[in-house]
Write a protein that holds these residues in place. Structure first.
Motif, short mmCIF file in Angstrom:
data_model
loop_
_atom_site.label_atom_id
_atom_site.label_comp_id
_atom_site.label_asym_id
_atom_site.label_seq_id
_atom_site.Cartn_x
_atom_site.Cartn_y
_atom_site.Cartn_z
N UNK A 127 -5.61 19.75 -5.03
CA UNK A 127 -6.54 20.68 -4.25
C UNK A 127 -5.84 22.12 -4.16
N UNK A 128 -4.48 22.06 -3.86
CA UNK A 128 -3.71 23.45 -3.89
C UNK A 128 -3.96 24.27 -5.20
N UNK B 163 0.84 -1.20 -0.02
CA UNK B 163 -0.01 -0.05 -0.06
C UNK B 163 0.80 1.31 0.02
N UNK B 164 2.02 1.19 -0.41
CA UNK B 164 3.01 2.30 -0.33
C UNK B 164 2.52 3.30 -1.51
N UNK B 165 1.80 2.98 -2.67
CA UNK B 165 1.29 3.91 -3.63
C UNK B 165 0.32 4.96 -2.80
N UNK C 81 -1.91 10.32 -2.47
CA UNK C 81 -2.37 11.42 -1.36
C UNK C 81 -1.59 12.99 -1.68
N UNK C 82 -0.34 12.60 -1.90
CA UNK C 82 0.21 13.98 -2.21
C UNK C 82 -0.14 14.60 -3.49
N UNK C 83 -0.58 13.70 -4.21
CA UNK C 83 -0.94 14.35 -5.68
C UNK C 83 -2.16 15.23 -5.73
#
Length: 256
Positions: free
Chosen positions: A28-29, A14-16, A21-23
């Motif tokens: 959003x930013x 589940x490291x992906x 989440x960062x993407x």
């Protein structure tokens, strides 16, 4: 008895989820920045900026005060959408009024040169441009057939209206003396047929599209002058060619 080997399921990697989440956070930013750039309210932009920094709490703010930030559109440069729309409406308003004034001035010159100064009046008012022609210029008494002698004037009017794309109303009026003959049962019939014939003549010149024109008939119901005098009755027997404004009139309208 041989024991069955127990196969343990491999753990799913589940490291992906971390880069995913960062993407999403970066997307959003980005949307927040795009939203802020579309606004000209600096106070709102400052609020969005604070929310943007909160997303990356724990690290250095990307848009902290004193550091370079994305350019903020200024009111003097891009302007507010509502303000632009309002200015556009004002420009259309003034442009239409100027065109009508030009037609009015040209018509008044033609009318004076043709000797119709006391029988044809041109007025620019809040509703539009009104050309009022007394019936003695257009018709024989009690008749609705357009006289040949006035055809040049109607052609000039039609030619000047060609440059306008406004609605044109042809309105018939009579005095209060009842009429009843083999052609017309009442003043209503007379005023309507006179308006129709003037409309048909203007349309036949090809200068004004028939789809822009309509007729109205009021008989003696809307007098402008006193029907108790012969002069007043003569002025009330008229056909009006009314060019309707598409936009509201400017604050000051020169109706003289």
């Amino acid at each position: 008895m041989r024991k069955k080997k127990v196969h343990h399921e491999e753990h799913v990697d589940e490291t992906w989820l971390i880069p995913y989440a960062d993407m999403l956070t970066l997307l959003l930013a980005l949307f927040i920045v795009m939203f802020a750039m579309s606004k000209v309210d600096n106070e709102k932009f400052k609020s969005v900026q604070e929310n943007f920094n909160a997303i990356f709490s724990g690290g250095s703010g990307l848009m902290e005060e004193g550091e370079p930030s994305l350019p903020v559109p200024q009111p003097g440069n891009s302007g507010d959408i509502n303000e632009v729309a309002e200015n556009s409406a004002i420009s259309s308003n003034v442009l239409e009024d100027n065109k009508m004034k030009e037609v009015k001035d040209n018509l008044q010159g033609q009318i004076e040169n043709g000797g119709y100064g006391d029988k044809v009046k041109v007025e620019l008012n809040e509703g539009g441009l009104e050309i009022s022609i007394q019936d003695v210029v257009l018709f024989n008494s009690g008749d609705a057939q357009v006289l040949q002698g006035v055809e040049p004037l109607l052609k000039q009017i039609s030619h000047m209206l060609k440059g306008l794309d406004n609605e044109v109303k042809i309105v018939g009026h009579t005095d209060n003396v009842p009429i009843s003959n083999s052609k017309f049962r009442s003043n209503w019939d007379l005023s309507a047929m006179r308006a129709i014939n003037v409309m048909n003549f203007i349309g036949s010149t090809g200068e004004v599209q028939m789809g822009r024109m309509s007729i109205q008939a009021y008989a003696d119901q809307k007098p402008k002058y006193d029907n108790s005098t012969s002069d007043g009755r003569a002025k009330n027997r008229r056909v009006e060619i009314f060019i309707v404004r598409k936009y509201s009139a400017p604050t000051k309208v020169n109706g003289n």
